[in-house]
Design an enzyme around this catalytic site. Structure first.
Site, PDB file in Angstrom:
ATOM      1  N   ASP A 146      43.407  46.132  34.382  1.00  0.00           N
ATOM      2  CA  ASP A 146      41.984  46.092  34.038  1.00  0.00           C
ATOM      3  C   ASP A 146      41.282  47.210  34.792  1.00  0.00           C
ATOM      4  OD1 ASP A 146      42.254  43.779  32.430  1.00  0.00           O
ATOM      5  OD2 ASP A 146      42.206  42.526  34.230  1.00  0.00           O
ATOM      6  N   LEU A 147      40.870  48.229  34.093  1.00  0.00           N
ATOM      7  CA  LEU A 147      40.348  49.452  34.693  1.00  0.00           C
ATOM      8  C   LEU A 147      39.194  49.168  35.646  1.00  0.00           C
ATOM      9  CD1 LEU A 147      40.537  52.551  34.749  1.00  0.00           C
ATOM     10  CD2 LEU A 147      38.870  52.590  32.873  1.00  0.00           C
ATOM     11  N   ASP A 148      39.349  49.618  36.907  1.00  0.00           N
ATOM     12  CA  ASP A 148      38.314  49.539  37.940  1.00  0.00           C
ATOM     13  C   ASP A 148      37.858  48.109  38.226  1.00  0.00           C
ATOM     14  OD1 ASP A 148      38.288  52.294  38.327  1.00  0.00           O
ATOM     15  OD2 ASP A 148      36.786  52.622  36.767  1.00  0.00           O
ATOM     16  N   GLU A 149      38.696  47.128  37.948  1.00  0.00           N
ATOM     17  CA  GLU A 149      38.312  45.733  38.178  1.00  0.00           C
ATOM     18  C   GLU A 149      39.291  45.000  39.089  1.00  0.00           C
ATOM     19  OE1 GLU A 149      37.492  43.608  34.594  1.00  0.00           O
ATOM     20  OE2 GLU A 149      36.189  45.168  33.780  1.00  0.00           O
TER      21      GLU A 149
END
Length: 287
Positions: free
Chosen positions: A229-232
C-alpha cells in the site's frame, strides 16, 4: 567507540503479557555473566508485552551463540518472538535513490562520522546522477534503469545485490519508483521509506507549490516501513515545522528536505539499534 566482539548485546522480546517476564529474562542474562545496562518495556492494552534490554560482558568472553542458547528456553517458555543483536556488528544498509540527494547525503555523512551504526555496502539508483558521490565515499554504485518493461529484471538484479552484500535493510532515500508487491512482501519490515507529510493532500508534482497555494501552516516528513500500500506502511518517525505566509514554495521545499533527512536518519538509527517493534500496522519505538 565500537564495542569488542561479543561484549555488548541488545535483546528484544515480544510475548503474551504475564507476570514475571522481566525477572525471567534478567535471570537468564545474569546467569551467563552479563550486566544489564538498560531495560525498557511496554505492556499494550491488547495483552502483548514488549521488552528491549541492553547488556554487556566486562571481559567480552561470551559469544552471540552462547547467549542465544541461554535465552532460547526462556523465550520458548514465554511463547515469545525474540532476537539478540551483537552491537559489534554494524547494520548493513543498502541505499536506493533517484535524483533528490538530500537524504542520501545525510545518511552518507552520518555514516562516515559514526553517527549511524551502519555500513553502506552499495548504493542503487534508477539514474546515474550520484555515481561520483558514491565513488567519493568509496561505495559501489549500481545504476538499474527502470521502465515498465525492465522493472522485473531490475528487481531481480536488486535481489542479487541484497544477497551479495548480505544486506539487513533497504533505505529508500527518495527513490521515486514503486516496488512490486512481491518485493515488499519478501522484505517486510526491512525496507524504510521517507516522504513529505503533505500526502495525501498534495500528490504529484510540486507538492510545496500546492501547499503554498493552500496556505498550509505545518509541513513535515514521515518515515515508515514499506508495504504494497503506497506510502501507508507502519510509521517509525515523523517530524514537522510550523510555517506561515512569508515562506515561498522554494523555501518550504528546503525546510521540508531538512525535515525529511532528519526523520529518515532517526528512523534508520532506531531500526538498526533494534528499538522498533513492528506489530501489524503500527510500531512501538523504544527511544
Amino acid at each position: 567507540m565500537t564495542p569488542e566482539p561479543g561484549r555488548a548485546f541488545v535483546l528484544t522480546l515480544s510475548c503474551p503479557d504475564r507476570r514475571g517476564i522481566v525477572h525471567a529474562v534478567s535471570g537468564a542474562v545474569l546467569q551467563v555473566g552479563l550486566t544489564i545496562t538498560d531495560s525498557q518495556q511496554f505492556a499494550s492494552g491488547s495483552g502483548e508485552f514488549h521488552l528491549r534490554m541492553e547488556a554487556a560482558h566486562d571481559d567480552g568472553q561470551i559469544d552471540l551463540e552462547e547467549l542465544r542458547a541461554a535465552l532460547a528456553p526462556v523465550a520458548a517458555q514465554l511463547d515469545g518472538q525474540w532476537s539478540v543483536l551483537d552491537v559489534s556488528r554494524p547494520h548493513r544498509l543498502l541505499v536506493m535513490v533517484s535524483r533528490m540527494g538530500h537524504c542520501l547525503n545525510d545518511l552518507l555523512f552520518r555514516t562516515r562520522t559514526g553517527q549511524l551504526p551502519v555500513v553502506i555496502p552499495a548504493i542503487v539508483s534508477n539514474h546515474d546522477d550520484f555515481r561520483r558521490l558514491a565513488q567519493w565515499h568509496d561505495i559501489p554504485f549500481h545504476h538499474l534503469a527502470v521502465t515498465p518493461e525492465s522493472k522485473p529484471q531490475a528487481e531481480a538484479k536488486l535481489r542479487e545485490l541484497i544477497a551479495e552484500h548480505d544486506v539487513d535493510t533497504i533505505a529508500l532515500a527518495r527513490y521515486m519508483q514503486v516496488l512490486s508487491p512481491a518485493l515488499c512482501a519478501d522484505f517486510s519490515g526491512r525496507i524504510i521509506n521517507i516522504h513529505h507529510s503533505l500526502l495525501p493532500s498534495f500528490k504529484g508534482a510540486k507538492p510545496y507549490t500546492q501547499a503554498h497555494d493552500r496556505g498550509v501552516k505545518v509541513i513535515g516528513a514521515t518515515a515508515h516501513y514499506v508495504t504494497a500500500d503506497l506510502d501507508e506502511g507502519p510509521i517509525i518517525e515523523q517530524d514537522f515545522r510550523r510555517v506561515d505566509h512569508r515562506s515561498s514554495p522554494e523555501q518550504l521545499a528546503v525546510q521540508g528536505q531538512e525535515l525529511e533527512a532528519a526523520a529518515f536518519s532517526r528512523s534508520i538509527r532506531w531500526h538498526a539499534e533494534q528499538r522498533v517493534v513492528l506489530r501489524g500496522n503500527r510500531t512501538i519505538v523504544f527511544n
